[in-house]
Each structure stands twice: as C-alpha cells, then as structure tokens.
Design a protein around this motif. Structure first.
Motif, PDB file in Angstrom:
ATOM      1  N   HIS A  36     -10.983  15.772  -5.735  1.00 28.08           N
ATOM      2  CA  HIS A  36     -11.060  16.634  -6.926  1.00 28.08           C
ATOM      3  C   HIS A  36     -11.050  18.108  -6.517  1.00 28.08           C
ATOM      4  CE1 HIS A  36     -12.150  18.123 -10.873  1.00 28.08           C
ATOM      5  NE2 HIS A  36     -13.177  18.773 -10.326  1.00 28.08           N
ATOM      6  N   HIS A  37     -11.828  18.424  -5.484  1.00 25.15           N
ATOM      7  CA  HIS A  37     -11.891  19.801  -5.009  1.00 25.15           C
ATOM      8  C   HIS A  37     -10.546  20.251  -4.445  1.00 25.15           C
ATOM      9  CE1 HIS A  37     -14.111  23.388  -3.977  1.00 25.15           C
ATOM     10  NE2 HIS A  37     -13.644  23.335  -2.728  1.00 25.15           N
ATOM     11  N   LEU A  38      -9.887  19.385  -3.682  1.00 28.71           N
ATOM     12  CA  LEU A  38      -8.562  19.722  -3.145  1.00 28.71           C
ATOM     13  C   LEU A  38      -7.551  19.951  -4.260  1.00 28.71           C
ATOM     14  CD1 LEU A  38      -8.232  17.300  -0.110  1.00 28.71           C
ATOM     15  CD2 LEU A  38      -8.329  19.794  -0.041  1.00 28.71           C
ATOM     16  N   LYS A  39      -7.610  19.107  -5.304  1.00 29.59           N
ATOM     17  CA  LYS A  39      -6.699  19.276  -6.431  1.00 29.59           C
ATOM     18  C   LYS A  39      -6.933  20.623  -7.111  1.00 29.59           C
ATOM     19  CE  LYS A  39      -5.294  17.259 -10.804  1.00 29.59           C
ATOM     20  NZ  LYS A  39      -5.564  16.250 -11.826  1.00 29.59           N
ATOM     21  N   LYS A  40      -8.203  20.959  -7.306  1.00 31.84           N
ATOM     22  CA  LYS A  40      -8.546  22.235  -7.940  1.00 31.84           C
ATOM     23  C   LYS A  40      -8.059  23.410  -7.090  1.00 31.84           C
ATOM     24  CE  LYS A  40     -12.493  24.800  -9.723  1.00 31.84           C
ATOM     25  NZ  LYS A  40     -13.960  24.837  -9.826  1.00 31.84           N
ATOM     26  N   MET A  41      -8.275  23.325  -5.772  1.00 33.40           N
ATOM     27  CA  MET A  41      -7.810  24.402  -4.893  1.00 33.40           C
ATOM     28  C   MET A  41      -6.285  24.506  -4.897  1.00 33.40           C
ATOM     29  SD  MET A  41     -10.247  24.437  -1.564  1.00 33.40           S
ATOM     30  CE  MET A  41      -8.999  25.361  -0.741  1.00 33.40           C
ATOM     31  N   GLY A  42      -5.603  23.372  -4.939  1.00 38.42           N
ATOM     32  CA  GLY A  42      -4.144  23.389  -4.996  1.00 38.42           C
ATOM     33  C   GLY A  42      -3.636  24.073  -6.249  1.00 38.42           C
TER      34      GLY A  42
END
Length: 96
Positions: A36-42
């Motif tokens: 979820h965090h990686l998706k948000k950062m992307g």
C-alpha cells in the motif's frame, strides 16, 4: 537546460526513489502495508514527474517564444537596412 543539469536532476530524483524504496523494503511492516505504501509513493512520484514535465514544457515554450521574437526583430532590422541600402544605391545611380 544543458545536459549536465539534466543528468544532475535525473540522478537526484533516481537517488531519492532508490533510497525511499530501500527504506520501505527494510521497514518493519507487513507485506500488505508495504505494498500500500509503495503504491502511494508511486502515485506521488508520478504526480511529481507530471508536474515537472509541465514546468519543463512551459519553460521550453517561453524560450521558443523569446527566440522567435528575437529572430523576427532581427529580420525586420535586416529588411530596414536592405531598404535603406537600396534607396542609397538608387539615389547614387540617379545622380550619374
């Protein structure tokens, strides 16, 4: 921008992305939280790149407009000088 500035900017952005990714991968979170965090950062990164590309396009348009104006101004000056030279030549020729 010159190539050196582009390379520096690209290296800075790439270093930030790599550093953030390493930090996320080593953080004590569950896989679901990490994804979820990686998706948000992307998504944030995509927004940043989009904004940056718009800024670069705007700067390019301004440089193009300024250059075009200078070229057209120079063209007008050349035409005026040519006409003045033509009149002087005609005046000289008619005096003979």
């Amino acid at each position: 921008m010159c190539d050196n500035k582009k390379d520096t900017l690209l290296a800075f952005i790439l270093g930030g992305v790599i550093g953030a990714a390493i930090g996320i991968l080593y953080a004590p979170r569950s896989g679901k939280e990490t994804r979820h965090h990686l998706k948000k950062m992307g998504e944030e990164f995509a927004d940043t790149v989009s904004d940056l590309s718009e800024d670069i396009k705007d700067a390019g348009r301004k440089v193009y407009a300024d250059g075009r104006e200078k070229i057209l101004s120079g063209k007008d000056k050349i035409n005026e000088a040519f006409e003045a030279g033509k009149k002087a030549f005609d005046k000289y020729r008619n005096e003979d």
